[in-house]
Write an enzyme that holds these catalytic residues in place. Structure first.
Site, PDB file in Angstrom:
ATOM      1  N   ASP A  30      36.503  39.873  46.130  1.00 43.47           N
ATOM      2  CA  ASP A  30      37.118  40.661  47.419  1.00 43.47           C
ATOM      3  C   ASP A  30      37.269  39.518  48.436  1.00 43.47           C
ATOM      4  OD1 ASP A  30      38.721  41.809  47.930  1.00 43.47           O
ATOM      5  OD2 ASP A  30      37.659  43.633  48.594  1.00 43.47           O
ATOM      6  N   GLY A  31      37.912  39.551  49.433  1.00 43.60           N
ATOM      7  CA  GLY A  31      38.648  39.034  50.749  1.00 43.60           C
ATOM      8  C   GLY A  31      39.483  37.693  50.533  1.00 43.60           C
ATOM      9  N   TRP A  35      40.742  36.126  54.676  1.00 45.80           N
ATOM     10  CA  TRP A  35      39.983  34.993  54.718  1.00 45.80           C
ATOM     11  C   TRP A  35      41.251  34.032  55.223  1.00 45.80           C
ATOM     12  CZ3 TRP A  35      41.660  30.359  53.564  1.00 45.80           C
ATOM     13  CH2 TRP A  35      40.657  29.287  53.329  1.00 45.80           C
ATOM     14  N   HIS A  47      43.723  33.441  48.691  1.00 43.31           N
ATOM     15  CA  HIS A  47      43.924  33.389  46.313  1.00 43.31           C
ATOM     16  C   HIS A  47      43.351  32.047  46.542  1.00 43.31           C
ATOM     17  CE1 HIS A  47      44.687  37.218  46.724  1.00 43.31           C
ATOM     18  NE2 HIS A  47      45.875  37.007  47.174  1.00 43.31           N
ATOM     19  N   SER A  76      44.072  46.402  37.137  1.00 48.04           N
ATOM     20  CA  SER A  76      45.592  46.751  36.379  1.00 48.04           C
ATOM     21  C   SER A  76      46.142  47.722  37.374  1.00 48.04           C
ATOM     22  CB  SER A  76      44.932  48.096  35.611  1.00 48.04           C
ATOM     23  OG  SER A  76      43.380  48.882  35.936  1.00 48.04           O
ATOM     24  N   LEU A 141      27.444  27.962  29.583  1.00 52.57           N
ATOM     25  CA  LEU A 141      27.894  28.651  30.329  1.00 52.57           C
ATOM     26  C   LEU A 141      29.273  30.024  29.932  1.00 52.57           C
ATOM     27  CD1 LEU A 141      27.145  30.921  32.913  1.00 52.57           C
ATOM     28  CD2 LEU A 141      28.577  29.216  34.252  1.00 52.57           C
ATOM     29  N   ARG A 198      29.838  42.227  44.717  1.00 56.88           N
ATOM     30  CA  ARG A 198      31.086  42.241  45.278  1.00 56.88           C
ATOM     31  C   ARG A 198      30.945  42.086  47.408  1.00 56.88           C
ATOM     32  NH1 ARG A 198      35.865  46.954  45.157  1.00 56.88           N
ATOM     33  NH2 ARG A 198      37.134  45.668  46.386  1.00 56.88           N
ATOM     34  N   ARG A 204      32.071  49.224  46.785  1.00 53.81           N
ATOM     35  CA  ARG A 204      33.669  50.266  45.172  1.00 53.81           C
ATOM     36  C   ARG A 204      33.650  49.399  44.224  1.00 53.81           C
ATOM     37  NH1 ARG A 204      37.160  50.575  49.911  1.00 53.81           N
ATOM     38  NH2 ARG A 204      39.025  49.040  49.550  1.00 53.81           N
ATOM     39  N   GLU A 217      22.110  45.902  38.336  1.00 53.63           N
ATOM     40  CA  GLU A 217      21.921  45.741  39.956  1.00 53.63           C
ATOM     41  C   GLU A 217      22.371  45.262  41.176  1.00 53.63           C
ATOM     42  OE1 GLU A 217      19.044  46.696  41.233  1.00 53.63           O
ATOM     43  OE2 GLU A 217      18.096  46.837  39.654  1.00 53.63           O
TER      44      GLU A 217
HETATM   45  C1  IPE Z   1      39.066  44.055  42.883  1.00 51.39           C
HETATM   46  O1  IPE Z   1      39.489  44.526  45.110  1.00 51.39           O
HETATM   47  C2  IPE Z   1      39.825  44.098  41.987  1.00 51.39           C
HETATM   48  C3  IPE Z   1      39.694  42.538  41.809  1.00 51.39           C
HETATM   49  C4  IPE Z   1      39.076  41.101  42.912  1.00 51.39           C
HETATM   50  C5  IPE Z   1      40.748  41.510  41.275  1.00 51.39           C
HETATM   51  P1  IPE Z   1      40.899  44.778  45.008  1.00 51.39           P
HETATM   52  O2  IPE Z   1      40.800  44.605  46.764  1.00 51.39           O
HETATM   53  O3  IPE Z   1      41.818  45.203  44.834  1.00 51.39           O
HETATM   54  O4  IPE Z   1      40.422  46.542  45.382  1.00 51.39           O
HETATM   55  P2  IPE Z   1      40.716  47.798  46.542  1.00 51.39           P
HETATM   56  O5  IPE Z   1      42.032  47.917  46.431  1.00 51.39           O
HETATM   57  O6  IPE Z   1      40.189  46.939  48.096  1.00 51.39           O
HETATM   58  O7  IPE Z   1      40.028  49.160  45.723  1.00 51.39           O
HETATM   59  C1  IPE Z   2      40.789  39.568  46.119  1.00 49.71           C
HETATM   60  O1  IPE Z   2      40.994  39.240  47.365  1.00 49.71           O
HETATM   61  C2  IPE Z   2      41.866  38.659  45.100  1.00 49.71           C
HETATM   62  C3  IPE Z   2      42.510  39.753  44.384  1.00 49.71           C
HETATM   63  C4  IPE Z   2      42.496  41.170  44.572  1.00 49.71           C
HETATM   64  C5  IPE Z   2      43.225  38.899  43.808  1.00 49.71           C
HETATM   65  P1  IPE Z   2      42.423  40.055  48.191  1.00 49.71           P
HETATM   66  O2  IPE Z   2      43.139  39.980  47.913  1.00 49.71           O
HETATM   67  O3  IPE Z   2      42.098  41.732  48.007  1.00 49.71           O
HETATM   68  O4  IPE Z   2      41.641  40.056  49.488  1.00 49.71           O
HETATM   69  P2  IPE Z   2      41.832  40.971  50.770  1.00 49.71           P
HETATM   70  O5  IPE Z   2      40.762  42.040  50.382  1.00 49.71           O
HETATM   71  O6  IPE Z   2      42.794  42.024  51.224  1.00 49.71           O
HETATM   72  O7  IPE Z   2      40.706  40.719  51.884  1.00 49.71           O
HETATM   73 MG    MG Z   3      41.227  42.767  48.123  1.00 45.53          MG
END
Ligand code: IPE
Ligand code: IPE
Ligand code: MG
Length: 267
Positions: A30-31, A35, A47, A76, A141, A198, A204, A217
């Site tokens: 995530d992030g 970024w 991405h 999903s 792997l 995460r 979460r 863990e």
């Molecule tokens: C979780 O990230 C899904 C993936 C990393 C693929 P999200 O960015 O979609 O999660 P929420 O919406 O902040 O909970």
């Molecule tokens: C996770 O990064 C990748 C996917 C959910 C596809 P995000 O796109 O959720 O990045 P933020 O949380 O908006 O920074």
């Molecule tokens: Mg996100």
């Protein structure tokens, strides 16, 4: 169900010097969006940079002797994003699969995709099938990509499978056990995740592996996914190595069985 996937059996960890190495690492990457936004770039750039980070973490896990790496690529619920972001993500998934699979294959990596693949367009479904077939005999792997995946979907699939077995008279309701449920879910043939990571600062699960993470863990990092490098992975694994996994037992029992195992080994 194979014994080594049972939460009652602490999964044996491989030795890397003094360190315990998780057999299965599962990551919510995530992030990416933040970024890119921090750099005043469109979210898709985040991405793209995220794909580079995947490469580093795959290499790091291979080197460390991790057996399975599961990566949450598209949930999903991610269909709820702006149409343009979703379609750019699909394009990226297509190109990354095409480009990276050769490299993965060369490095003896087995690729698997979990999730409701039927939700993707035909071309992407075909590319996924091709990548899985190409790499299925590889012995290094295992990289599992969770795409159009949701933990609730996964549990529902298992429930449907059991309901069909009951309807066909192959199984009675009274005989249903948690192992039957687990058998019908994604990753049933692999060890359960030992370490969950995460990135991106949120604490979460976001509908990731709800069933499979029962005794995993957890490790949360503020690092945005594109910046998650080999050092960051080492930190997460180092944190894992300090944890005492009790699986319901007392700390004393765990220490005792560890001492017994060492004694058995030296005798
Ligand atoms: C979780 O990230 C899904 C993936 C990393 C693929 P999200 O960015 O979609 O999660 P929420 O919406 O902040 O909970
Ligand atoms: C996770 O990064 C990748 C996917 C959910 C596809 P995000 O796109 O959720 O990045 P933020 O949380 O908006 O920074
Ligand atoms: Mg996100």
């Amino acid at each position: 169900m194979a014994n080594d996937t049972s939460p009652d059996t602490p999964s044996p960890t491989l030795s890397d010097g003094e360190q315990n190495i998780p057999r299965h690492v599962a990551i919510i990457m995530d992030g990416n969006g933040r970024w890119a936004e921090k750099r005043h770039q469109p979210r898709i750039m985040g991405h793209r940079a995220g794909v580079e980070a995947v490469r580093g973490v795959v290499e790091g896990c291979s080197k460390k002797g991790v057996e399975v790496l599961t990566l949450f690529a598209f949930s999903s619920e991610n269909w709820r994003r702006p149409k343009q972001e979703v379609s750019l993500l699909m394009e990226l998934f297509m190109t990354a699969l095409g480009r990276e699979v050769k490299r993965l294959h060369k490095n003896n990596v087995r690729l698997r995709v979990i999730g409701d693949i039927k939700g993707f367009n035909k071309a992407l479904q075909k590319r996924i099938a091709k990548a899985q077939t190409l790499t299925q005999e590889n012995t290094g792997l295992t990289v599992v990509v969770a795409a159009n995946y949701g933990g609730r979907w996964d549990i529902t699939q298992a429930a449907k499978h059991l309901a069909a077995q009951v309807q066909a008279g192959e199984l009675s309701v009274e005989d249903i056990t948690p192992e039957h449920m687990a058998d019908g879910m994604s990753l049933a043939d692999l060890p359960e995740p030992d370490l969950f990571i995460r990135t991106g600062g949120e604490s979460r699960i976001s509908n990731f592996l709800l069933w499979q993470l029962a005794y995993t863990e957890f490790y949360f990092s503020d690092i945005l996914w594109p910046d998650f490098n080999r050092d960051a992975l080492d930190d997460a694994i180092a944190s894992f190595a300090t944890r005492q996994r009790r699986f319901g037992r007392t700390g004393q029992q765990v220490e005792q069985s560890k001492a017994n195992a060492t004694l058995e080994k030296t005798c």
